[in-house]
Design an enzyme around this catalytic site. Structure first.
Site, mmCIF file in Angstrom:
data_model
loop_
_atom_site.group_PDB
_atom_site.id
_atom_site.type_symbol
_atom_site.label_atom_id
_atom_site.label_comp_id
_atom_site.label_asym_id
_atom_site.label_seq_id
_atom_site.Cartn_x
_atom_site.Cartn_y
_atom_site.Cartn_z
ATOM 1 N N HIS A 1 1.674 0.759 -13.040
ATOM 2 C CA HIS A 1 2.437 -0.439 -13.420
ATOM 3 C C HIS A 1 3.928 -0.105 -13.383
ATOM 4 O O HIS A 1 4.339 0.938 -13.913
ATOM 5 C CB HIS A 1 2.023 -0.900 -14.827
ATOM 6 N N GLY B 1 0.781 -1.243 0.000
ATOM 7 C CA GLY B 1 0.000 0.000 0.000
ATOM 8 C C GLY B 1 0.808 1.286 0.000
ATOM 9 O O GLY B 1 0.304 2.340 0.394
ATOM 10 N N SER B 2 2.063 1.234 -0.480
ATOM 11 C CA SER B 2 2.853 2.480 -0.455
ATOM 12 C C SER B 2 2.296 3.498 -1.453
ATOM 13 O O SER B 2 2.348 4.710 -1.194
ATOM 14 C CB SER B 2 4.336 2.208 -0.703
ATOM 15 N N LYS C 1 9.757 5.293 -6.124
ATOM 16 C CA LYS C 1 9.764 6.739 -5.834
ATOM 17 C C LYS C 1 9.048 7.500 -6.948
ATOM 18 O O LYS C 1 8.306 8.444 -6.696
ATOM 19 C CB LYS C 1 11.203 7.252 -5.717
ATOM 20 N N ASN D 1 -4.595 2.665 -13.167
ATOM 21 C CA ASN D 1 -3.707 1.638 -12.621
ATOM 22 C C ASN D 1 -2.269 2.136 -12.706
ATOM 23 O O ASN D 1 -1.924 2.915 -13.604
ATOM 24 C CB ASN D 1 -3.837 0.342 -13.431
ATOM 25 N N VAL E 1 -5.057 -6.501 -20.307
ATOM 26 C CA VAL E 1 -4.166 -6.459 -19.141
ATOM 27 C C VAL E 1 -3.053 -5.448 -19.421
ATOM 28 O O VAL E 1 -2.243 -5.645 -20.330
ATOM 29 C CB VAL E 1 -3.566 -7.863 -18.855
ATOM 30 N N ASP E 2 -3.057 -4.338 -18.676
ATOM 31 C CA ASP E 2 -2.033 -3.292 -18.796
ATOM 32 C C ASP E 2 -1.998 -2.675 -20.201
ATOM 33 O O ASP E 2 -0.927 -2.334 -20.714
ATOM 34 C CB ASP E 2 -0.634 -3.851 -18.434
ATOM 35 N N GLU F 1 6.818 6.149 -8.995
ATOM 36 C CA GLU F 1 5.399 5.753 -8.952
ATOM 37 C C GLU F 1 4.629 6.706 -8.042
ATOM 38 O O GLU F 1 3.545 7.189 -8.377
ATOM 39 C CB GLU F 1 5.250 4.323 -8.414
ATOM 40 N N MET G 1 -3.854 -6.748 -7.172
ATOM 41 C CA MET G 1 -3.323 -7.821 -8.011
ATOM 42 C C MET G 1 -4.426 -8.743 -8.542
ATOM 43 O O MET G 1 -4.362 -9.959 -8.387
ATOM 44 C CB MET G 1 -2.267 -8.604 -7.221
HETATM 45 C C1 GAR Z 1 3.831 -1.284 -7.195
HETATM 46 O O1 GAR Z 1 5.170 -1.366 -7.618
HETATM 47 C C2 GAR Z 1 2.894 -1.316 -8.393
HETATM 48 O O2 GAR Z 1 3.419 -0.636 -9.502
HETATM 49 C C3 GAR Z 1 2.802 -2.793 -8.664
HETATM 50 O O3 GAR Z 1 2.707 -3.372 -7.392
HETATM 51 C C4 GAR Z 1 3.402 -2.556 -6.452
HETATM 52 C C5 GAR Z 1 2.478 -2.254 -5.296
HETATM 53 O O4 GAR Z 1 3.188 -1.587 -4.294
HETATM 54 N N1 GAR Z 1 1.674 -3.109 -9.473
HETATM 55 C C6 GAR Z 1 1.687 -4.038 -10.413
HETATM 56 O O5 GAR Z 1 2.654 -4.742 -10.641
HETATM 57 C C7 GAR Z 1 0.385 -4.176 -11.186
HETATM 58 N N2 GAR Z 1 0.584 -5.015 -12.319
HETATM 59 P P1 GAR Z 1 2.408 -0.819 -3.150
HETATM 60 O O6 GAR Z 1 1.406 -1.820 -2.557
HETATM 61 O O7 GAR Z 1 3.468 -0.460 -2.145
HETATM 62 O O8 GAR Z 1 1.725 0.371 -3.732
#
Ligand code: GAR
Length: 212
Positions: A108, A12-13, A171, A106, A143-144, A173, A89
């Site tokens: 990615h 959840g960051s 960072k 979303n 998907v994506d 993201e 996910m």
């Molecule tokens: C993040 O890196 C996000 O980009 C990735 O999961 C992580 C979740 O981190 N998402 C995917 O790979 C989706 N296909 P977070 O829970 O700390 O936000």
């Protein structure tokens, strides 16, 4: 005030970065609901600690569309304007996507269309690219594959591991997800085919910077 719905499955960051920017008044919205498909997701606990409405919705033994209709019902009950997948996910059913047309974002951890799917950072490292990054895109029925709203480029260093590379991407993201949310909330983007075209800058020319 526009309402956000956040869906997560893990740490959840990204959710936290969004929540901090909402609290600081940098994102013109409130978080109406946080939903997790994992009971033990740290992001779910964090959302509750932050005093947000946060629920676990179990997908166990449910058909994809049955589960998605439950999630959509909760989002609608909270009058959500924009749905943000933050490490959620699960692939959304067409039913879900059609319930919020061009209103689901979303994040990615790669420069789409490169390295879609799982373990994007590992895919990039193993492929040997010199640059990768992250993408915020609208969710369509693939998907994506939806129209790209924001991207950031991150160099791949020779001594990177999946962990060091993932940290550097994360960072970015945290910065571009809030940027993309503001663009959507303020109707700064028009979708032309596959392209998300900027029709006006966000108020205050916002750009979010990663934490030191
Ligand atoms: C993040 O890196 C996000 O980009 C990735 O999961 C992580 C979740 O981190 N998402 C995917 O790979 C989706 N296909 P977070 O829970 O700390 O936000």
């Amino acid at each position: 005030m526009k309402q956000l719905g956040i869906l997560l499955s893990g740490r959840g960051s990204n959710f936290e970065a969004i929540a901090r920017n909402v609290e600081a008044g940098k994102i013109p919205a409130r978080i109406a609901i946080v939903i997790s498909n994992r009971e033990d997701a740290p992001g779910l606990a964090r959302a509750k600690e932050m005093g947000l409405k946060a629920v676990y919705l179990s997908s166990k033994g449910k058909e994809r569309e049955t589960y998605d209709s439950e999630v959509v019902a909760v989002l609608r009950a909270h009058q959500v304007d924009l749905v943000c997948l933050a490490g959620f996910m699960r692939v959304l059913s067409p039913y879900f996507v059609r319930a919020f047309p061009q209103r689901i974002l979303n994040i990615h951890p790669a420069l789409l269309p490169a390295f879609p799917g799982l373990n994007a950072q590992k895919q990039a490292l193993e492929y040997g690219v010199k640059f990768t990054g992250c993408t915020v895109h609208l969710v369509d029925e693939g998907v994506d594959t939806g129209p790209i709203v924001c991207q950031a480029v991150v160099p791949v260093l020779d001594d990177d591991t999946v962990e060091t590379l993932s940290d550097r991407i994360l960072k970015e993201e945290h910065r571009i997800y809030s940027d993309a949310i503001c663009l959507m909330l303020e109707d700064c983007i028009r979708i032309e085919g596959r392209r998300a075209v900027l029709v006006q800058p966000p108020s205050g020319g916002r750009s979010f910077h990663p934490e030191p």
